[in-house]
Each structure stands twice: as C-alpha cells, then as structure tokens.
Design a protein around this motif. Structure first.
Motif, short mmCIF file in Angstrom:
data_model
loop_
_atom_site.label_atom_id
_atom_site.label_comp_id
_atom_site.label_asym_id
_atom_site.label_seq_id
_atom_site.Cartn_x
_atom_site.Cartn_y
_atom_site.Cartn_z
N ASN A 130 0.82 -1.22 0.00
CA ASN A 130 0.00 0.00 0.00
C ASN A 130 0.85 1.27 0.00
N SER A 131 2.15 1.14 -0.26
CA SER A 131 3.05 2.29 -0.25
C SER A 131 3.72 2.51 -1.60
N ALA A 132 3.84 3.80 -1.95
CA ALA A 132 4.62 4.22 -3.12
C ALA A 132 5.87 4.91 -2.59
N ILE A 133 7.03 4.46 -3.01
CA ILE A 133 8.30 4.96 -2.49
C ILE A 133 9.04 5.68 -3.60
N ALA A 141 14.00 9.26 0.84
CA ALA A 141 12.89 8.71 0.05
C ALA A 141 11.57 9.24 0.61
N LEU A 142 10.71 9.69 -0.28
CA LEU A 142 9.35 10.06 0.09
C LEU A 142 8.49 8.81 0.04
N VAL A 143 7.76 8.54 1.12
CA VAL A 143 6.90 7.36 1.19
C VAL A 143 5.46 7.82 1.34
N LEU A 144 4.62 7.46 0.39
CA LEU A 144 3.18 7.74 0.45
C LEU A 144 2.46 6.42 0.68
N GLN A 153 2.08 10.36 4.71
CA GLN A 153 3.34 10.60 4.02
C GLN A 153 4.46 10.69 5.04
N SER A 154 5.63 10.24 4.63
CA SER A 154 6.79 10.32 5.50
C SER A 154 8.04 10.47 4.64
N GLY A 191 -15.71 9.67 -1.82
CA GLY A 191 -14.36 10.06 -2.16
C GLY A 191 -13.81 11.20 -1.34
N ALA A 192 -14.42 11.55 -0.23
CA ALA A 192 -13.88 12.63 0.60
C ALA A 192 -13.78 12.16 2.03
N GLY A 193 -12.93 12.83 2.79
CA GLY A 193 -12.76 12.44 4.17
C GLY A 193 -11.96 13.48 4.89
N ILE A 194 -11.28 13.12 5.95
CA ILE A 194 -10.46 14.05 6.69
C ILE A 194 -9.05 13.50 6.72
N HIS A 195 -8.10 14.29 6.27
CA HIS A 195 -6.71 13.85 6.27
C HIS A 195 -5.94 14.62 7.32
N ARG A 196 -5.16 13.91 8.07
CA ARG A 196 -4.31 14.55 9.08
C ARG A 196 -2.86 14.25 8.74
#
Length: 196
Positions: A130-133, A141-144, A153-154, A191-196
């Motif tokens: 479930n991650s794109a690196i 590296a950006l990890v989504l 994201q990290s 398709g909408a929600g709350i992202h933190r």
C-alpha cells in the motif's frame, strides 16, 4: 444406462436482504442470519433465533460499497490507474503520482478535495503493497501510504543528515478548508474524508 449422480444439495444461505425475512430464517434454521440490507462500511448486523439483533462493529471502514450494490473488503494495495497509483478498494479516493511534475497526491473528487505537490519533480515510484516509495536522493525517500483515512506521508532517511531536512509542500484545494497545519476539513461523502 449408467446411473446418474444425484444433484448436489443447495447450500443453505445464512443471509437475507431485509430484517423480517432474516428473523424468519433465523427461527427456521436456528442460526444467526446476516441482514445484508443493514450492512455498512463499519458494521454487520445479524438476526438471532431468539429475536434479538447482534452487530459486529469496526472503528474503521472494512468494506466499501461498489457500483453494483455489492460490498467489497478494503484492499489498500496499490494498482496502476490512468493518472498514477491508487488503492484497489478504499473508502477514500486517493491517487499517488506515477512520477513527474504533477501532484504527488490527488485526494477526493473534482468538486471536493485537494492536490498535494512536492517541491521537485518526483521519480517513478517503487510500489510495496500500500506504499509508493520515491527515491529522492541516495539517502532520502518520500513514502506515500494508502490508509483508511486517505493517506500518510513520510520522509525516510537512510543516513543522518547534515542539517534538518525541510520541504515546502503545495496544496491546491477545491471545496475544502485548511483550519490549521495539516488538518483539512471536508465532508465525508463519496471520495472525501479528513486527512491529518
């Protein structure tokens, strides 16, 4: 004339679409019957032989209604889509970049959502579940990661940096409002929600 095998007995179904038929089936079979018409993203409801109802509840979505009315279990593993990488079955509409100068993340719908951009052009990602690196440098590296709320994201560091890494992120928002750092308010609907 050779003997023919008897037809297999039909498998008893322990689910019904409405509460009345589910309660009747529960009494007739002595089994708990799933009431499919009461299924939600976070709960399953059963009619019991004694007339009571029993619910199994999850604190996060575990299934998603499909266009044909069928529920599918969530699957956050990423698959290739026209404009990037997206989770196979998710309560949130989120797409990660396939690389290049476009948004790193597109979240929500055209009428309510946002695009998150990275400061530089992104390389083609490596997909791991479930991650794109995105390998930005030899040590960064950006990890989504696709999650039940949308994404996380990290920035992964493989060596100690000489200074604290700083990144400027861009937001292009439609129908949503940033109320403070990293909290974006938008309605929980398709398709909408709350992202933190």
């Amino acid at each position: 004339m050779p003997a023919q095998a008897a037809p297999a007995a039909s498998k008893e179904s322990f689910e019904r679409s409405d509460l009345v038929s589910a309660r009747l089936a529960a009494v007739a079979t002595g089994k708990d019957i799933l009431v499919t018409g009461l299924t939600t993203a976070t709960s399953l409801t059963y009619a019991s032989p004694d007339g009571s109802l029993r619910s199994e509840v999850s604190v996060i979505p575990v299934r998603v209604a499909q266009g044909d009315g069928i529920w599918a279990d969530v699957d956050y593993d990423l698959e290739k889509v026209d404009d990037g990488w997206a989770p196979k079955v998710s309560p949130s509409k989120v797409v990660f970049s396939a690389g290049g100068d476009g948004p790193a993340v597109s979240f929500g719908s055209a009428s309510r959502g946002f695009d998150l951009s990275w400061a530089k052009s992104l390389p083609e990602p490596t997909i791991d579940g479930n991650s794109a690196i995105y390998q930005l440098t030899d040590n960064e590296a950006l990890v989504l990661t696709a999650t039940s709320d949308g994404f996380e994201q990290s920035l992964k560091l493989t060596a100690a940096p000489s200074s604290v890494p700083k990144q400027r992120l861009g937001f292009d928002m439609t129908g949503v409002t940033m109320i403070r750092n990293w909290i974006i308010r938008c309605c929980r609907q398709a398709g909408a929600g709350i992202h933190r």
